[in-house]
Motif scaffolding. Structure first.
Motif, short mmCIF file in Angstrom:
data_model
loop_
_atom_site.label_atom_id
_atom_site.label_comp_id
_atom_site.label_asym_id
_atom_site.label_seq_id
_atom_site.Cartn_x
_atom_site.Cartn_y
_atom_site.Cartn_z
N TYR A 294 0.87 -1.17 0.00
CA TYR A 294 0.00 0.00 0.00
C TYR A 294 0.90 1.22 0.00
CZ TYR A 294 -3.34 3.43 1.84
OH TYR A 294 -4.12 4.54 2.03
N LEU A 295 0.71 2.09 -0.97
CA LEU A 295 1.63 3.21 -1.18
C LEU A 295 0.90 4.53 -0.95
CD1 LEU A 295 4.62 3.15 -2.04
CD2 LEU A 295 3.88 3.82 -4.31
N GLU A 296 1.47 5.33 -0.07
CA GLU A 296 0.98 6.69 0.18
C GLU A 296 1.95 7.67 -0.46
OE1 GLU A 296 0.39 7.42 4.27
OE2 GLU A 296 -1.19 5.92 4.52
N ILE A 297 1.43 8.54 -1.31
CA ILE A 297 2.26 9.51 -2.02
C ILE A 297 1.73 10.91 -1.74
CG2 ILE A 297 3.15 10.24 -4.26
CD1 ILE A 297 2.77 7.44 -5.26
N SER A 298 2.62 11.80 -1.35
CA SER A 298 2.27 13.21 -1.17
C SER A 298 3.15 14.04 -2.10
CB SER A 298 2.48 13.65 0.28
OG SER A 298 1.59 12.95 1.15
N ILE A 299 2.50 14.80 -2.98
CA ILE A 299 3.21 15.67 -3.91
C ILE A 299 2.85 17.11 -3.55
CG2 ILE A 299 3.59 16.25 -6.33
CD1 ILE A 299 2.67 13.43 -7.04
N ASN B 246 -2.39 13.97 -2.85
CA ASN B 246 -2.12 12.92 -1.87
C ASN B 246 -2.82 11.63 -2.28
OD1 ASN B 246 -1.12 11.71 0.41
ND2 ASN B 246 -2.70 12.52 1.77
N PRO B 247 -2.38 10.98 -3.38
CA PRO B 247 -3.02 9.73 -3.79
C PRO B 247 -2.52 8.55 -2.97
CG PRO B 247 -1.27 10.31 -5.32
CD PRO B 247 -1.36 11.43 -4.33
N ARG B 248 -3.36 7.52 -2.88
CA ARG B 248 -3.04 6.27 -2.18
C ARG B 248 -3.41 5.12 -3.11
NH1 ARG B 248 -4.61 9.94 1.63
NH2 ARG B 248 -3.40 9.99 3.58
N ILE B 249 -2.45 4.25 -3.39
CA ILE B 249 -2.69 3.19 -4.36
C ILE B 249 -2.11 1.88 -3.84
CG2 ILE B 249 -2.66 4.75 -6.34
CD1 ILE B 249 0.20 3.79 -6.90
N LEU C 1 10.17 8.13 2.10
CA LEU C 1 11.21 8.69 1.24
C LEU C 1 10.78 10.09 0.82
CD1 LEU C 1 13.74 8.46 -0.65
CD2 LEU C 1 12.18 7.57 -2.39
N VAL C 2 11.66 11.08 1.03
CA VAL C 2 11.38 12.46 0.67
C VAL C 2 12.30 12.84 -0.48
CG1 VAL C 2 11.29 14.85 1.45
CG2 VAL C 2 10.66 13.00 3.02
N ILE C 3 11.69 13.27 -1.57
CA ILE C 3 12.44 13.77 -2.72
C ILE C 3 12.20 15.27 -2.80
CG2 ILE C 3 12.78 13.59 -5.21
CD1 ILE C 3 11.54 10.80 -5.07
N GLY C 4 13.22 16.06 -2.50
CA GLY C 4 13.07 17.51 -2.49
C GLY C 4 14.24 18.18 -3.19
N GLY C 5 14.31 19.48 -3.03
CA GLY C 5 15.39 20.22 -3.64
C GLY C 5 15.16 20.63 -5.07
N MET C 6 13.98 20.30 -5.61
CA MET C 6 13.69 20.71 -6.99
C MET C 6 13.13 22.14 -6.95
SD MET C 6 12.14 17.24 -8.69
CE MET C 6 10.92 17.02 -7.42
N ILE C 7 14.04 23.09 -6.88
CA ILE C 7 13.69 24.50 -6.70
C ILE C 7 13.91 25.25 -8.00
CG2 ILE C 7 14.20 26.60 -5.40
CD1 ILE C 7 15.23 24.81 -3.14
N LEU D 28 9.27 21.72 -5.50
CA LEU D 28 8.45 20.51 -5.58
C LEU D 28 9.01 19.48 -4.63
CD1 LEU D 28 6.07 19.19 -7.12
CD2 LEU D 28 7.76 18.22 -8.68
N VAL D 29 8.13 18.92 -3.77
CA VAL D 29 8.52 17.92 -2.77
C VAL D 29 7.63 16.70 -2.96
CG1 VAL D 29 8.77 17.40 -0.33
CG2 VAL D 29 9.25 19.70 -1.16
N ILE D 30 8.25 15.50 -3.05
CA ILE D 30 7.51 14.24 -3.19
C ILE D 30 7.86 13.36 -2.00
CG2 ILE D 30 7.12 12.20 -4.62
CD1 ILE D 30 7.95 13.83 -7.03
N MET D 31 6.84 12.87 -1.31
CA MET D 31 7.02 11.97 -0.17
C MET D 31 6.31 10.66 -0.45
SD MET D 31 6.68 14.56 3.10
CE MET D 31 5.08 15.18 2.60
N ILE D 32 7.04 9.55 -0.30
CA ILE D 32 6.52 8.21 -0.61
C ILE D 32 6.69 7.33 0.61
CG2 ILE D 32 6.74 6.20 -2.12
CD1 ILE D 32 7.88 8.04 -4.26
#
Length: 659
Positions: free
Chosen positions: A386-391, A480-483, A594-600, A636-640
């Motif tokens: 189960y994957l929680e994604i926050s963009i 904030n999709p959940r799949i 997992l946080v993917i950030g720094g895309m400024i 842009l920040v992506i959290m998985i």
């Protein structure tokens, strides 16, 4: 006294011996009887490891007595030798003009029938007996004389294909000049009853019946149910992995399923893999055709269950229930000189998508066991998570503007400076005349006056205004999709929207009510927004490895140009601003984020406009300059966060886990 004692001892010994002799077998029988009964009741199965043997010779019976003879001959005429055998057997003999040659033999106590058989073999001769007369010909001449076609005898075939068996008999039994058998093609079929017709002798019939009994057996068939993979995927694995070693690696297959050219003494392993040909469950091959692509096989041809569309123009298709698809068929045939294998399918694999089953027909018991073990090992559940994604997109915009506005009004000069223009559109300078009306030339009424331009008639006036403005904006866009994700399968989150990319205007020509109307053509795009694609690998140690490809597009600018008619502005292009990533083998522990950030992205602009000369003066020049600065920052920040799903049976099987 001593005599009486000896008599008692002897009497006891005799009684003991009697009981031992007469009761021991009874006890032995009683103890062994259950084992004997168990052995009798146990079904006798023919071991697949024990080779079966069939003697390819007819019954050589020149004489019933079959006396033993001893002969020693050197370069003797074969006719004279055969005449001696006929005399011993009491038969008349006739020689065809093709019979000739010499023979040398030394025989000691050899049965007459065996001696006759050996002489016929070494001299390449054959014979036929009609009543009390034996006719001897060469093997080649026998094929044209048709002397063996004495009777027509019928052999029913139950499971196999009669035409395939008849071809096998003609090729391998009745064309190799075996003593006591015909040396011509004497086997044909009755297609309506699936029977073999033998036009020959009793020996030919007996031999053909033995061969038919050897091969006319019901092919083994077993159906396997798959629970966690699709029947198509498992069938492809069986065809391409388990039985890959019996497929043709190179070469093209002819329509019959066999290679176009097969050299002698070489194995011809063919397979046909139709992609989607519905059919019934395959068994043995019909009509002697080997490996026909997409054709159902069996002793009696069966029709496929594929759907057919109606010819009446209706869009409905025929209803299909439980249709099967042939995954692969194998035909392991070999040509070795004059010998040839039967053209039947050795193994057929079909699958039924609607039932979730795989049907395997033919092959050996060992191959069937291999299929069973292969499916048992590979039909496993795919791990899921189960994957929680926050963009999150963070926007921050700031601007600062300082502007001076000067206006001069007089009867001989009117002008102004506000940073963007240096004239006064309300009161222009008139070199001649007092006023000028502006008409609505593009409207419905060209005589309509929109406004009137006139020179300033009041007292001379100078005005000044100052504008200083600071503006800050902050915003956040959140998705904030959940799949659910499955091991090895591509999952896509598409949060994009449609937008107008281009607009093209066109004036309709011709006569009628629509003449002169404007027709607009819109091109619609669908890639504006957020789209995330990922392929997961869920390991047993509690980690999820992802290939992630997030794509984020926003509209940056729209470009307009005048249409061909000049009356409207057309949207020529829509420019998008994209922020895409392509990450490989990102490893995340179960439950962690997992946080993917720094895309400024930062944009900063500064604009200055000034009055000539006066704007450059030190100190007072600031009142004749306009400055504007803007700054925009986007991140842009992506959290998985993955969470591995564990079924209850998995927890029970895991000794270290508790429910």
């Amino acid at each position: 006294m001593i005599v009486k004692s000896m008599k008692k001892v002897l009497s006891s010994a005799f009684i003991a011996a009697y009981l031992l002799v007469y009761t021991a077998p009874i006890g032995f029988c009683v103890s062994v009887l259950p084992a004997i009964n168990a052995e009798i009741n146990k079904p006798a199965l023919r071991s697949s490891d024990k080779p079966s043997s069939l003697k390819l010779e007819g019954d050589i019976s020149l004489t019933r007595g079959n006396p033993k003879i001893s002969l020693s001959l050197r370069d003797s005429d074969v006719k004279q030798v055969l005449r001696m055998f006929a005399d011993k057997a009491g038969l008349n003999i006739i020689f065809h003009d093709s019979v000739g040659g010499k023979v040398t033999l030394d025989l000691v106590n050899v049965p007459l029938n065996d001696a006759f058989k050996m002489v016929m073999q070494v001299t390449n001769l054959t014979y036929y007996i009609d009543n009390n007369t034996m006719i001897v010909t060469s093997a080649q001449a026998a094929q044209t004389l048709n002397l063996a076609k004495q009777e027509m005898m019928t052999i029913p075939v139950k499971y196999a294909n009669a035409s395939v068996l008849a071809g096998f008999l003609n090729k391998n039994i009745f064309s190799i000049n075996k003593p006591g058998l015909s040396n011509a093609q004497i086997a044909i079929t009755n297609p309506s009853t699936n029977e073999i017709l033998i036009f020959g002798t009793k020996n030919d019939y007996v031999m053909a019946k033995k061969v038919v009994a050897q091969f006319d057996v019901k092919p083994q068939e077993e159906t396997f149910t798959v629970n966690h993979t699709t029947p198509k995927e498992m069938s492809d694995l069986l065809c391409n992995v388990l039985f890959k070693n019996i497929q043709v690696q190179n070469g093209t297959n002819s329509p019959g399923g066999t290679p176009n050219s097969t050299p002698s003494n070489s194995t011809s392993n063919t397979t046909s893999t139709p992609s989607s040909t519905p059919s019934s469950t395959p068994s043995t091959n019909p009509a002697g055709n080997s490996g026909i692509s997409g054709r159902p096989t069996g002793g009696a041809a069966s029709s496929g269950s594929s759907g057919s569309s109606s010819s009446s123009g209706s869009s409905m298709t025929a209803l299909t229930l439980g249709s099967g698809i042939i995954a692969c068929q194998y035909n392991n045939s070999i040509n070795a000189g004059a010998l040839s294998s039967m053209g039947t399918n050795s193994l057929s694999i079909a699958y039924f998508p609607q039932r979730g089953t795989i049907s395997v027909v033919g092959g050996s018991p060992q191959q069937m066991e291999m299929v069973k073990e292969f499916i048992l090992k590979n039909d496993k559940k795919q791990p899921q998570a189960y994957l929680e994604i926050s963009i999150i997109e963070l926007n921050e915009t700031g601007s600062r503007e300082f502007s001076n506005n000067w206006q001069v009004y007089s009867s001989f000069f009117s002008g102004g400076f506000n940073g963007t223009t240096t004239n006064n559109s309300a009161y222009p300078m008139f070199m001649k005349g007092d006023s000028y009306p502006v008409y609505d030339t593009k409207g419905d009424d060209p005589t309509k006056i929109l406004y009137t331009l006139s020179k300033y008639t009041g007292s001379p006036t100078v005005t000044y205004s100052i504008n200083y403005l600071i503006e800050n904006k902050k915003g956040r866009v959140l998705a904030n999709p959940r799949i659910m994700i499955t091991n090895g399968e591509t999952s896509t989150i598409d949060l994009s929207s449609d937008y107008v990319k281009t607009v093209k205007s066109e004036v309709l020509s011709g006569a009628g009510a629509l003449a002169g109307a404007i027709q607009r053509t819109y091109e619609i795009g669908s890639d504006e927004g957020i789209k995330v694609s990922m392929i997961p690998f869920i390991s047993q140690d509690g980690y999820v490895t992802l290939n992630i490809k997030p794509e984020y597009s926003t509209i940056k600018e729209k470009i307009y140009t005048s249409s061909d008619e000049g009356a409207t502005q057309d949207l020529t292009a829509t420019l998008l601003q994209r922020r895409n990533l392509d990450l490989k083998n990102v490893r995340i522990k179960d439950g962690e984020t997992l946080v993917i950030g720094g895309m400024i992205r930062e944009d900063e602009q500064k604009t200055t406009s000034k009055f000539p000369v006066l704007g450059d003066l030190p100190g007072v020049g600031m009142f004749f300059r306009n400055t504007s600065s803007t700054k925009e920052k986007q991140e842009l920040v992506i959290m998985i966060t993955p969470k591995i799903i564990k079924d209850s049976e998995d927890l029970v099987n895991n000794s270290g886990a508790t429910l």
